[in-house]
Motif scaffolding. Sequence first.
Motif, mmCIF file in Angstrom:
data_model
loop_
_atom_site.group_PDB
_atom_site.id
_atom_site.type_symbol
_atom_site.label_atom_id
_atom_site.label_comp_id
_atom_site.label_asym_id
_atom_site.label_seq_id
_atom_site.Cartn_x
_atom_site.Cartn_y
_atom_site.Cartn_z
ATOM 1 N N ASP A 51 0.830 -1.209 0.000
ATOM 2 C CA ASP A 51 0.000 0.000 0.000
ATOM 3 C C ASP A 51 0.865 1.260 0.000
ATOM 4 O O ASP A 51 1.814 1.356 0.787
ATOM 5 N N ILE A 52 0.519 2.205 -0.852
ATOM 6 C CA ILE A 52 1.314 3.443 -0.929
ATOM 7 C C ILE A 52 1.170 4.283 0.338
ATOM 8 O O ILE A 52 1.925 5.219 0.554
ATOM 9 N N ARG A 53 0.199 3.928 1.198
ATOM 10 C CA ARG A 53 0.051 4.691 2.443
ATOM 11 C C ARG A 53 1.109 4.291 3.467
ATOM 12 O O ARG A 53 1.235 4.932 4.506
ATOM 13 N N ASP A 54 1.834 3.228 3.149
ATOM 14 C CA ASP A 54 2.859 2.762 4.082
ATOM 15 C C ASP A 54 4.250 3.148 3.550
ATOM 16 O O ASP A 54 4.701 2.643 2.516
ATOM 17 N N ALA A 88 -8.234 11.289 0.984
ATOM 18 C CA ALA A 88 -7.029 12.109 1.159
ATOM 19 C C ALA A 88 -5.840 11.253 1.576
ATOM 20 O O ALA A 88 -4.708 11.483 1.143
ATOM 21 N N ASP A 89 -6.109 10.250 2.382
ATOM 22 C CA ASP A 89 -5.040 9.381 2.850
ATOM 23 C C ASP A 89 -4.350 8.698 1.660
ATOM 24 O O ASP A 89 -3.128 8.630 1.573
ATOM 25 N N ASN A 90 -5.156 8.201 0.736
ATOM 26 C CA ASN A 90 -4.601 7.547 -0.457
ATOM 27 C C ASN A 90 -3.966 8.552 -1.407
ATOM 28 O O ASN A 90 -2.823 8.391 -1.827
ATOM 29 N N ASN A 91 -4.749 9.561 -1.762
ATOM 30 C CA ASN A 91 -4.335 10.414 -2.875
ATOM 31 C C ASN A 91 -3.339 11.500 -2.467
ATOM 32 O O ASN A 91 -2.543 11.942 -3.295
ATOM 33 N N ILE A 92 -3.388 11.932 -1.216
ATOM 34 C CA ILE A 92 -2.423 12.957 -0.788
ATOM 35 C C ILE A 92 -1.262 12.290 -0.038
ATOM 36 O O ILE A 92 -0.113 12.372 -0.457
ATOM 37 N N ASN A 93 -1.581 11.591 1.051
ATOM 38 C CA ASN A 93 -0.497 10.996 1.839
ATOM 39 C C ASN A 93 0.267 9.930 1.051
ATOM 40 O O ASN A 93 1.493 9.834 1.149
ATOM 41 N N GLY A 94 -0.457 9.133 0.285
ATOM 42 C CA GLY A 94 0.200 8.103 -0.532
ATOM 43 C C GLY A 94 1.160 8.740 -1.536
ATOM 44 O O GLY A 94 2.292 8.286 -1.727
ATOM 45 N N THR A 95 0.713 9.821 -2.165
ATOM 46 C CA THR A 95 1.564 10.526 -3.132
ATOM 47 C C THR A 95 2.791 11.110 -2.438
ATOM 48 O O THR A 95 3.920 11.028 -2.942
ATOM 49 N N LEU A 96 2.557 11.666 -1.281
ATOM 50 C CA LEU A 96 3.658 12.267 -0.525
ATOM 51 C C LEU A 96 4.701 11.211 -0.134
ATOM 52 O O LEU A 96 5.908 11.474 -0.203
ATOM 53 N N TYR A 150 1.869 19.043 -4.864
ATOM 54 C CA TYR A 150 3.023 18.503 -4.129
ATOM 55 C C TYR A 150 4.096 18.044 -5.131
ATOM 56 O O TYR A 150 5.285 18.312 -4.941
ATOM 57 N N SER A 151 3.663 17.358 -6.157
ATOM 58 C CA SER A 151 4.633 16.840 -7.135
ATOM 59 C C SER A 151 5.422 17.985 -7.763
ATOM 60 O O SER A 151 6.653 17.936 -7.878
#
Length: 313
Positions: A51-54, A88-96, A150-151
Motif C-alpha cells: 500500500d502506498i500509504r505505508d 485524502a489518505d490515499n491520494n495525498i499521503n500516498g503521493t507524498l 506537491y509533485s
Amino acid sequence: MKILVTGGLGHLGTCLAERLSRGYEVTVLDNCSNHLENYKLSDAIRVLKGDIRDYDTVKKALKNTDFIIHAAAQIDVERSIRDPIFDADNNINGTLNLLEAARKQNNIKRFIYFSSAAIYGMPTYTPIDEKHPTDPISPYGLSKLTGERYSLLYHKLYNLPVVCIRPFNIYSERQNPDNPYSGVISKFIKQIQLDQPLTIFGDGEQTRDFVHLRDVVSFVELVLENDYTIGDVFNIGTGKPTSINQLASLLLKVFKSEELGVIYKRERKGDIKHSVANIEHARRVGYDPKVSIEKGIEMMLKRKSMSSTEENP
Ligand code: UD1
C-alpha cells in the motif's frame, strides 16, 4: 532501466505495465483493493502487493528504480464524498510517501504523476487548457490537485524530474463494466449485452472528451523519453467533444442494437455539463492521439467478439 508502476493492477496501470515491459524492467506496486480490476500480468512483470500509504513499503518498492509512474489512487468520486479522509489518505499521503522516497533516493529519472481532469471542476470555458482555473467540486478532485501541487513543488524544491498528466475520460476494451466506477462506455456496452436500453442521465447533451487508453500510454512513453517535458503539466484527451446522446447512438449502431433505444433518468448530482480538453500543449511536445471515438468503439466490438485471451490495447 527499471520502472515502478503504482496501481499497476488497475485499468490504466496494467496497460502501462504491459506496454512498458517491452523495453523496461517493470515492477508494479498495488494493494489489490480493486478486485474487479485485477488483471493477470505477463510473467516478465514483478508484482509487489503493498500500500502506498505505508512509507516503508514504498521505500522498498522504489529501490533501484529509475522511473516512477504513479497511477495508484482512490478514484471513486462518490466514495470521496462519503469518506474524504480515506480519499485524502490515499491520494495525498500516498503521493507524498512516493515523492519523499523518490527525493531521498536521489537518482530518479522521471516521476510521472497521474492527475485528473476533475481538478478543473465546472469549466468556465471550453476547450479546457492547462491555464484554466482549478476549482474541484469533490474531495477526489481536490486530493488529485493537491497531489499534483506537491509533485510540482518537489520539482521546484528538490529538482525531482516530475511530469503531471491530466487525463480526460479514459476508456478501453479492458474496462470492467461490473466495477461501479467504470465509465459510461463500458456501462453502455454491458447494457447492450444484457439487451437493455441505454440509461442516459439528464438530457444527454452533456459532452465528454473520450480518450483511448492506447493514446494515454503513448504519451507516457513520450514523457519517459524526453527531458523537455519535466516540470510541466499536460492535458491528455483528443480535443473532440462527444455528447452522451451521440455516444449512445454510435454504440447502438456499431453493436447493431438500435432497437434497444435509450431511456432518460434524472441528471447526476454534480455532473459536469461540458468537458473537452485543449491538447495543444501536449501536441507541441509530440502527442498525437490516433484513436477516434468511432475507431475506439470498433475496437471494443472486435474485442467483445473475440474469444481468445486478453491482448494489450
Ligand atoms: C470522468 C472520470 C472521473 C473524472 C472526471 C473528470 C471515468 C469513469 N470517470 O467522470 O475519474 O474525475 O471524468 O471530469 O472516466 N452517464 C450516463 N449513463 C451512465 C453512466 C454515465 O448518462 O450509465 C453520463 C454521466 O452522467 C456523465 C457522462 O455519462 O455525464 C460520463 O460519465 P462517466 O463515464 O461516469 O465519467 P465522468 O462523470 O465524466
